[in-house]
Design a protein around this motif. Structure first.
Motif, PDB file in Angstrom:
ATOM      1  N   MET A  81       0.828  -1.196   0.000  1.00 27.76           N
ATOM      2  CA  MET A  81       0.000   0.000   0.000  1.00 27.76           C
ATOM      3  C   MET A  81       0.873   1.260   0.000  1.00 27.76           C
ATOM      4  O   MET A  81       0.540   2.242  -0.639  1.00 27.76           O
ATOM      5  CB  MET A  81      -0.955   0.006   1.199  1.00 27.76           C
ATOM      6  CG  MET A  81      -1.957  -1.147   1.187  1.00 27.76           C
ATOM      7  SD  MET A  81      -2.685  -1.523  -0.418  1.00 27.76           S
ATOM      8  CE  MET A  81      -3.527  -0.030  -0.802  1.00 27.76           C
ATOM      9  N   GLU A  82       1.993   1.205   0.699  1.00 27.92           N
ATOM     10  CA  GLU A  82       2.914   2.340   0.682  1.00 27.92           C
ATOM     11  C   GLU A  82       3.505   2.529  -0.713  1.00 27.92           C
ATOM     12  O   GLU A  82       3.690   3.648  -1.170  1.00 27.92           O
ATOM     13  CB  GLU A  82       4.003   2.156   1.723  1.00 27.92           C
ATOM     14  CG  GLU A  82       3.487   2.320   3.138  1.00 27.92           C
ATOM     15  CD  GLU A  82       4.500   1.978   4.209  1.00 27.92           C
ATOM     16  OE1 GLU A  82       5.620   1.547   3.870  1.00 27.92           O
ATOM     17  OE2 GLU A  82       4.159   2.143   5.386  1.00 27.92           O
ATOM     18  N   MET A  83       3.805   1.429  -1.400  1.00 22.08           N
ATOM     19  CA  MET A  83       4.299   1.503  -2.778  1.00 22.08           C
ATOM     20  C   MET A  83       3.222   2.100  -3.688  1.00 22.08           C
ATOM     21  O   MET A  83       3.506   2.961  -4.510  1.00 22.08           O
ATOM     22  CB  MET A  83       4.676   0.120  -3.309  1.00 22.08           C
ATOM     23  CG  MET A  83       5.938  -0.432  -2.790  1.00 22.08           C
ATOM     24  SD  MET A  83       7.332   0.511  -3.414  1.00 22.08           S
ATOM     25  CE  MET A  83       8.340   0.476  -1.976  1.00 22.08           C
ATOM     26  N   LEU A  84       1.992   1.633  -3.520  1.00 28.07           N
ATOM     27  CA  LEU A  84       0.894   2.141  -4.348  1.00 28.07           C
ATOM     28  C   LEU A  84       0.669   3.628  -4.137  1.00 28.07           C
ATOM     29  O   LEU A  84       0.266   4.337  -5.053  1.00 28.07           O
ATOM     30  CB  LEU A  84      -0.397   1.377  -4.059  1.00 28.07           C
ATOM     31  CG  LEU A  84      -0.515   0.008  -4.689  1.00 28.07           C
ATOM     32  CD1 LEU A  84      -1.748  -0.712  -4.181  1.00 28.07           C
ATOM     33  CD2 LEU A  84      -0.542   0.103  -6.208  1.00 28.07           C
ATOM     34  N   SER A  85       0.962   4.110  -2.933  1.00 25.39           N
ATOM     35  CA  SER A  85       0.757   5.536  -2.666  1.00 25.39           C
ATOM     36  C   SER A  85       1.710   6.402  -3.475  1.00 25.39           C
ATOM     37  O   SER A  85       1.475   7.585  -3.653  1.00 25.39           O
ATOM     38  CB  SER A  85       0.918   5.830  -1.170  1.00 25.39           C
ATOM     39  OG  SER A  85       2.269   5.771  -0.785  1.00 25.39           O
ATOM     40  N   LYS A  86       2.785   5.806  -3.984  1.00 29.68           N
ATOM     41  CA  LYS A  86       3.767   6.549  -4.775  1.00 29.68           C
ATOM     42  C   LYS A  86       3.451   6.529  -6.270  1.00 29.68           C
ATOM     43  O   LYS A  86       4.071   7.235  -7.050  1.00 29.68           O
ATOM     44  CB  LYS A  86       5.166   5.975  -4.533  1.00 29.68           C
ATOM     45  CG  LYS A  86       5.614   6.113  -3.097  1.00 29.68           C
ATOM     46  CD  LYS A  86       6.932   5.424  -2.865  1.00 29.68           C
ATOM     47  CE  LYS A  86       7.323   5.495  -1.395  1.00 29.68           C
ATOM     48  NZ  LYS A  86       8.545   4.751  -1.115  1.00 29.68           N
ATOM     49  N   VAL A  87       2.490   5.715  -6.662  1.00 27.23           N
ATOM     50  CA  VAL A  87       2.094   5.599  -8.063  1.00 27.23           C
ATOM     51  C   VAL A  87       1.114   6.731  -8.389  1.00 27.23           C
ATOM     52  O   VAL A  87       0.368   7.186  -7.523  1.00 27.23           O
ATOM     53  CB  VAL A  87       1.430   4.211  -8.315  1.00 27.23           C
ATOM     54  CG1 VAL A  87       0.903   4.092  -9.724  1.00 27.23           C
ATOM     55  CG2 VAL A  87       2.416   3.101  -8.009  1.00 27.23           C
ATOM     56  N   LYS A  88       1.122   7.186  -9.634  1.00 31.76           N
ATOM     57  CA  LYS A  88       0.208   8.246 -10.063  1.00 31.76           C
ATOM     58  C   LYS A  88      -1.234   7.893  -9.695  1.00 31.76           C
ATOM     59  O   LYS A  88      -1.629   6.732  -9.800  1.00 31.76           O
ATOM     60  CB  LYS A  88       0.278   8.423 -11.583  1.00 31.76           C
ATOM     61  CG  LYS A  88       1.494   9.134 -12.079  1.00 31.76           C
ATOM     62  CD  LYS A  88       1.544   9.227 -13.590  1.00 31.76           C
ATOM     63  CE  LYS A  88       0.255   9.674 -14.214  1.00 31.76           C
ATOM     64  NZ  LYS A  88       0.318   9.811 -15.670  1.00 31.76           N
ATOM     65  N   PRO A  89      -2.052   8.868  -9.274  1.00 26.93           N
ATOM     66  CA  PRO A  89      -3.435   8.579  -8.868  1.00 26.93           C
ATOM     67  C   PRO A  89      -4.251   7.827  -9.921  1.00 26.93           C
ATOM     68  O   PRO A  89      -4.985   6.899  -9.586  1.00 26.93           O
ATOM     69  CB  PRO A  89      -4.029   9.967  -8.612  1.00 26.93           C
ATOM     70  CG  PRO A  89      -2.864  10.814  -8.265  1.00 26.93           C
ATOM     71  CD  PRO A  89      -1.713  10.274  -9.073  1.00 26.93           C
ATOM     72  N   ASP A  90      -4.131   8.217 -11.190  1.00 27.48           N
ATOM     73  CA  ASP A  90      -4.884   7.516 -12.236  1.00 27.48           C
ATOM     74  C   ASP A  90      -4.473   6.054 -12.328  1.00 27.48           C
ATOM     75  O   ASP A  90      -5.293   5.174 -12.572  1.00 27.48           O
ATOM     76  CB  ASP A  90      -4.704   8.183 -13.599  1.00 27.48           C
ATOM     77  CG  ASP A  90      -5.555   9.429 -13.750  1.00 27.48           C
ATOM     78  OD1 ASP A  90      -6.500   9.609 -12.951  1.00 27.48           O
ATOM     79  OD2 ASP A  90      -5.289  10.216 -14.664  1.00 27.48           O
ATOM     80  N   LEU A 123       9.158  -0.844 -10.888  1.00 32.21           N
ATOM     81  CA  LEU A 123      10.371  -0.041 -10.710  1.00 32.21           C
ATOM     82  C   LEU A 123      10.484   0.506  -9.287  1.00 32.21           C
ATOM     83  O   LEU A 123      11.570   0.534  -8.712  1.00 32.21           O
ATOM     84  CB  LEU A 123      10.412   1.096 -11.728  1.00 32.21           C
ATOM     85  CG  LEU A 123      10.623   0.680 -13.181  1.00 32.21           C
ATOM     86  CD1 LEU A 123      10.492   1.878 -14.107  1.00 32.21           C
ATOM     87  CD2 LEU A 123      11.968  -0.006 -13.370  1.00 32.21           C
ATOM     88  N   LEU A 124       9.370   0.914  -8.723  1.00 34.74           N
ATOM     89  CA  LEU A 124       9.381   1.397  -7.339  1.00 34.74           C
ATOM     90  C   LEU A 124       9.793   0.290  -6.370  1.00 34.74           C
ATOM     91  O   LEU A 124      10.550   0.516  -5.438  1.00 34.74           O
ATOM     92  CB  LEU A 124       8.001   1.939  -6.949  1.00 34.74           C
ATOM     93  CG  LEU A 124       7.621   3.296  -7.517  1.00 34.74           C
ATOM     94  CD1 LEU A 124       6.140   3.568  -7.315  1.00 34.74           C
ATOM     95  CD2 LEU A 124       8.458   4.390  -6.876  1.00 34.74           C
ATOM     96  N   MET A 125       9.304  -0.912  -6.629  1.00 36.21           N
ATOM     97  CA  MET A 125       9.643  -2.047  -5.762  1.00 36.21           C
ATOM     98  C   MET A 125      11.119  -2.410  -5.894  1.00 36.21           C
ATOM     99  O   MET A 125      11.784  -2.685  -4.896  1.00 36.21           O
ATOM    100  CB  MET A 125       8.741  -3.236  -6.076  1.00 36.21           C
ATOM    101  CG  MET A 125       7.293  -2.982  -5.693  1.00 36.21           C
ATOM    102  SD  MET A 125       6.192  -4.267  -6.238  1.00 36.21           S
ATOM    103  CE  MET A 125       6.428  -5.433  -4.911  1.00 36.21           C
ATOM    104  N   GLU A 135      17.610  -2.876  -5.889  1.00 39.18           N
ATOM    105  CA  GLU A 135      17.983  -3.686  -7.045  1.00 39.18           C
ATOM    106  C   GLU A 135      17.955  -2.903  -8.355  1.00 39.18           C
ATOM    107  O   GLU A 135      18.243  -3.441  -9.399  1.00 39.18           O
ATOM    108  CB  GLU A 135      17.051  -4.898  -7.163  1.00 39.18           C
ATOM    109  CG  GLU A 135      17.152  -5.835  -5.981  1.00 39.18           C
ATOM    110  CD  GLU A 135      16.139  -6.960  -6.037  1.00 39.18           C
ATOM    111  OE1 GLU A 135      15.609  -7.231  -7.145  1.00 39.18           O
ATOM    112  OE2 GLU A 135      15.882  -7.569  -4.999  1.00 39.18           O
ATOM    113  N   LEU A 136      17.582  -1.649  -8.283  1.00 37.15           N
ATOM    114  CA  LEU A 136      17.489  -0.825  -9.475  1.00 37.15           C
ATOM    115  C   LEU A 136      18.757   0.006  -9.598  1.00 37.15           C
ATOM    116  O   LEU A 136      19.088   0.794  -8.715  1.00 37.15           O
ATOM    117  CB  LEU A 136      16.263   0.088  -9.422  1.00 37.15           C
ATOM    118  CG  LEU A 136      15.988   0.934 -10.649  1.00 37.15           C
ATOM    119  CD1 LEU A 136      15.659   0.049 -11.835  1.00 37.15           C
ATOM    120  CD2 LEU A 136      14.860   1.892 -10.386  1.00 37.15           C
TER     121      LEU A 136
END
Length: 165
Positions: A100-109, A151-153, A159-160
């Motif tokens: 959920m914390e990762m998802l919070s960093k993704v664009k709202p759309d 990519l966020l993960m 690892e990125l």
């Protein structure tokens, strides 16, 4: 709409609407306000729905529109961004709090698409209909959302690596 029918609809859809609003706004209080507004619109709505799925799609569409309108307000532009995925949210679960914390960093759309596809288990053509977008656009945006999340993960796990040419 009778009060009894409204209470049934509220019980049936409140979690979906609230989770979508939290995912979009990243703020519990804003999500609660939006959820209340969505159900107020439902209560005042005199239109008959073809089915439960049509009604649910309508609620999702209204939620997304209210979230977008809320994020456009001058108050939101002045307020500092914050993520409130903590033990008070509907998402809290030790097994998925990191996600959920990762998802919070993704664009709202993109969050909306990921939520509708994975959590609500809508097909891409259904999402396209609900969001009034082209089906191919939804597929492309869903692919981009997955890539952004991946990519966020990877970045989170260290690892990125960026290669400079």
């Amino acid at each position: 709409m009778t009060e009894y029918t409204f209470r049934e609809k509220l019980t049936q859809y409140k979690n979906t609407v609230f989770r979508l609003a939290v995912g979009y706004t990243k703020n519990i209080q804003d999500a609660e306000d939006i959820t209340q507004d969505v159900f107020l619109k439902l209560y005042c709505n005199e239109k008959e729905f073809e089915s439960d799925e049509h009604e649910k799609a309508w609620l999702i569409r209204v939620t997304v529109n209210l979230c977008k309108n809320h994020l456009k307000t001058s108050w939101m532009r002045l307020r500092s961004p914050q993520s409130e995925y903590d033990s008070n949210t509907a998402f809290y679960d030790e097994s998925n709090i990191e996600m959920m914390e990762m998802l919070s960093k993704v664009k709202p759309d993109y969050r909306v698409l990921l939520y509708l596809f994975y959590y609500e288990q809508y097909k891409t053509y259904e999402i396209a209909k609900i969001l009034k977008r082209n089906e191919n656009t939804v597929r492309t945006q869903l692919k981009r959302a997955r890539e952004q999340l991946r990519l966020l993960m990877l970045e989170e796990r260290g690892e990125l690596y960026e290669y400079k040419v």
